[in-house]
Write a protein that holds these residues in place. Structure first.
Motif, short mmCIF file in Angstrom:
data_model
loop_
_atom_site.label_atom_id
_atom_site.label_comp_id
_atom_site.label_asym_id
_atom_site.label_seq_id
_atom_site.Cartn_x
_atom_site.Cartn_y
_atom_site.Cartn_z
N UNK A 14 0.83 -1.20 0.00
CA UNK A 14 0.00 0.00 0.00
C UNK A 14 0.87 1.25 0.00
N UNK A 15 1.85 1.28 0.90
CA UNK A 15 2.63 2.52 0.98
C UNK A 15 3.51 2.71 -0.26
N UNK A 16 3.92 1.64 -0.90
CA UNK A 16 4.76 1.79 -2.09
C UNK A 16 3.96 2.23 -3.31
N UNK A 17 2.74 1.70 -3.45
CA UNK A 17 2.06 1.89 -4.72
C UNK A 17 0.80 2.77 -4.72
N UNK A 18 0.23 3.06 -3.55
CA UNK A 18 -1.07 3.75 -3.57
C UNK A 18 -1.00 5.11 -4.26
N UNK A 19 0.05 5.86 -3.97
CA UNK A 19 0.18 7.20 -4.56
C UNK A 19 0.30 7.14 -6.09
N UNK A 20 1.08 6.18 -6.57
CA UNK A 20 1.25 6.08 -8.03
C UNK A 20 -0.02 5.59 -8.71
N UNK A 21 -0.75 4.68 -8.05
CA UNK A 21 -2.02 4.24 -8.62
C UNK A 21 -2.96 5.44 -8.74
N UNK A 22 -2.96 6.24 -7.68
CA UNK A 22 -3.80 7.45 -7.67
C UNK A 22 -3.41 8.38 -8.82
N UNK A 23 -2.12 8.66 -8.93
CA UNK A 23 -1.66 9.55 -10.01
C UNK A 23 -2.02 8.99 -11.38
N UNK A 24 -1.76 7.70 -11.53
CA UNK A 24 -2.02 7.02 -12.81
C UNK A 24 -3.46 7.24 -13.27
N UNK A 25 -4.41 7.04 -12.36
CA UNK A 25 -5.82 7.22 -12.72
C UNK A 25 -6.14 8.71 -12.93
N UNK A 26 -5.51 9.53 -12.11
CA UNK A 26 -5.74 10.97 -12.27
C UNK A 26 -5.23 11.47 -13.63
N UNK A 27 -4.04 11.02 -14.03
CA UNK A 27 -3.49 11.46 -15.31
C UNK A 27 -4.41 11.05 -16.46
N UNK A 28 -5.06 9.91 -16.30
CA UNK A 28 -5.92 9.44 -17.37
C UNK A 28 -7.23 10.23 -17.43
#
Lengths: 165, 304
Positions: A14-28
């Motif tokens: 969770x701590x490694x990937x949650x922020x990037x998952x969030x960004x990834x969806x936001x960028x899209x």
């Protein structure tokens, strides 16, 4: 023997990937609320299937779940990004320079919003999150070459848009 | 210039010649500007605690399903009794460094810091953390054991084949090669096997042999028969019955012309070897010979 069902393994993921998952969806899709929902959904699904997902696959699993949530369902909105303050003293720059910078940023914003979603996500994951092409390829489930192609096209169209070619 | 050279350039993967060539192109400066400007971009702020709370809430909801039943007064008084048997493949959890093990023909009783009791059958091993026991009630098991769990937090038994979770309960777990058995005598336990969660109420038993699951019954409010020095089987392939006989008496068993897949229903004594050998040979009408600790089972018709 690492298992995603172990609290420690799960919170690390969770701590490694949650922020990037969030960004990834936001960028899209350019929607913060939907990005939050996607991260939440992805990690709940991961927890519910923790016995079936091996830790090495957990990363691409959460990106896939997050991405599938909105597949062909929602229309992308305007992506709003911030710009880091330049490190030098602003007052030392001429007003013309500052104005030019502002104009350039506005053009870049507009150009980014005109990119296809997948190109924008690839470009921003690399530029903002510092993700290597291979990592983005893993998230998207495509080849590194496909990501390079997206990156190349993104750079090309951004330049063309900004300079009005 | 190679394919996708703009992507290569951004990742510093162009050759020197290519880079020189690119630098001479009229658009080079505008790409440098784009590279610089995009480097100062920032994503919107992300509040990870907000998501974490939502995820934790869902995690807890899933787990309370078991708790709520276990809190039923009648069940809470004793909880469950299960037996689990699993393969000899080694299962290890790094933090569990207190170990207790038994050899062939041995049995051992362990009292845990919270007064929970474990009885280990022959050729079995448990590992747990004495130090962290109050925080995490977690046991790794290889072999077979009976658990009497004191009331308290979730208690889990980890084996190479599945997990057994329970609250304030008594249960028995057997984990041997290609064989996994959980029998619940009292209360309710939850077995996680290959991602599937199976709830076992008192009086039921789950047997997994070579990956195929069958459900059988066990007497309620009893305890596994091996605690009373008897090994009991219900439709279990002879192969696993003989494995157990080897463990109980420290034997080396071999067979001749015998179908080891035929099911055995019955029990054998763990105190009298001759009685035990007869319990197995008589129903199958097979013969045996015993020399030292070597036993040979053979089909009578085939020998003469």
């Amino acid at each position: 023997m690492d298992n995603v069902c172990e609290d420690e393994v799960f919170s690390n993921l969770f701590s490694t990937h949650s922020k990037t998952v969030y960004n990834y969806i936001y960028y899209k899709f350019g929607n913060e609320e939907k990005a939050y929902d996607a991260v939440q959904e992805a990690f709940i699904k991961l927890w519910e299937n923790c016995a079936k997902v091996i830790p090495e696959k957990a990363k691409s699993y959460v990106y896939t779940v997050a991405n599938n949530l909105y597949l062909n369902v929602i229309k992308a909105e305007k992506v709003r990004l911030k710009y880091a303050k330049p490190t030098y003293e602003i007052s030392h720059e001429s007003p013309e320079f500052l104005l030019e910078e502002k104009e350039y940023q506005a053009k870049l914003d507009a150009a980014l919003n005109r990119l296809p979603e997948s190109q924008r996500a690839t470009f921003l994951l690399n530029r903002i999150d510092g993700k290597k092409y291979a990592e983005i390829a893993e998230m998207e489930g495509v080849s590194v070459k496909a990501i390079e192609k997206r990156m190349h096209l993104a750079l090309k169209s951004l330049r063309e848009e900004i300079h009005g070619i | 210039m190679q394919e996708n050279y703009l992507a290569k350039w951004l990742a510093n993967e162009l050759t020197e010649e290519e880079l020189e060539l690119f630098k001479k192109s009229p658009e080079y400066e505008s790409y440098v500007k784009l590279k610089k400007a995009s480097a100062s971009l920032k994503a919107p702020d992300f509040d990870s605690s907000r998501v974490l709370r939502a995820v934790e809430a869902r995690k807890d909801k899933k787990e309370t399903k078991v708790i709520s039943i276990a809190k039923h007064p009648k069940l809470y008084r004793y909880a469950a009794a299960i037996v689990i048997l699993v393969a000899t493949s080694y299962f290890y959890i790094s933090t569990l460094d207190d170990k207790v093990s038994t050899q062939y023909a041995e049995r051992e009783q362990v009292v845990l810091p919270d007064q929970s009791e474990i009885i280990l059958n022959a050729d079995s091993e448990i590992s747990y953390s004495k130090k962290d026991w109050s925080r995490k009630r977690k046991i790794a098991l290889e072999g077979e054991a009976f658990f009497k769990v004191a009331k308290g937090k979730k208690f889990t038994v980890h084996t190479s084949q599945g997990q057994v979770a329970v609250l304030g309960t008594q249960f028995n777990v057997e984990n041997r090669k290609d064989f996994f058995e959980v029998s619940c005598y009292e209360g309710l336990v939850q077995v996680s096997y290959k991602g599937e969660k199976i709830e076992l109420p008192a009086g039921s038993s789950l047997v997994v042999i070579n990956g195929s699951i069958t459900h059988t019954e066990v007497p309620k409010n009893a305890s596994p028969s091996w605690l009373l020095n008897e090994s009991t089987f219900k439709s279990i392939p002879l192969l696993y019955v003989l494995d157990e006989l080897e463990r109980q008496y420290d034997l080396e068993i071999s067979t001749q012309n015998i179908d080891l897949n035929q099911a055995f229903t019955g029990s054998f004594s763990n105190t009298s070897l001759n009685l035990a050998l007869q319990s197995i040979s008589t129903p199958y009408q097979i013969a045996y010979s015993l020399e030292g600790n070597k036993v040979l089972f053979y089909a009578e018709s085939a020998t003469k």
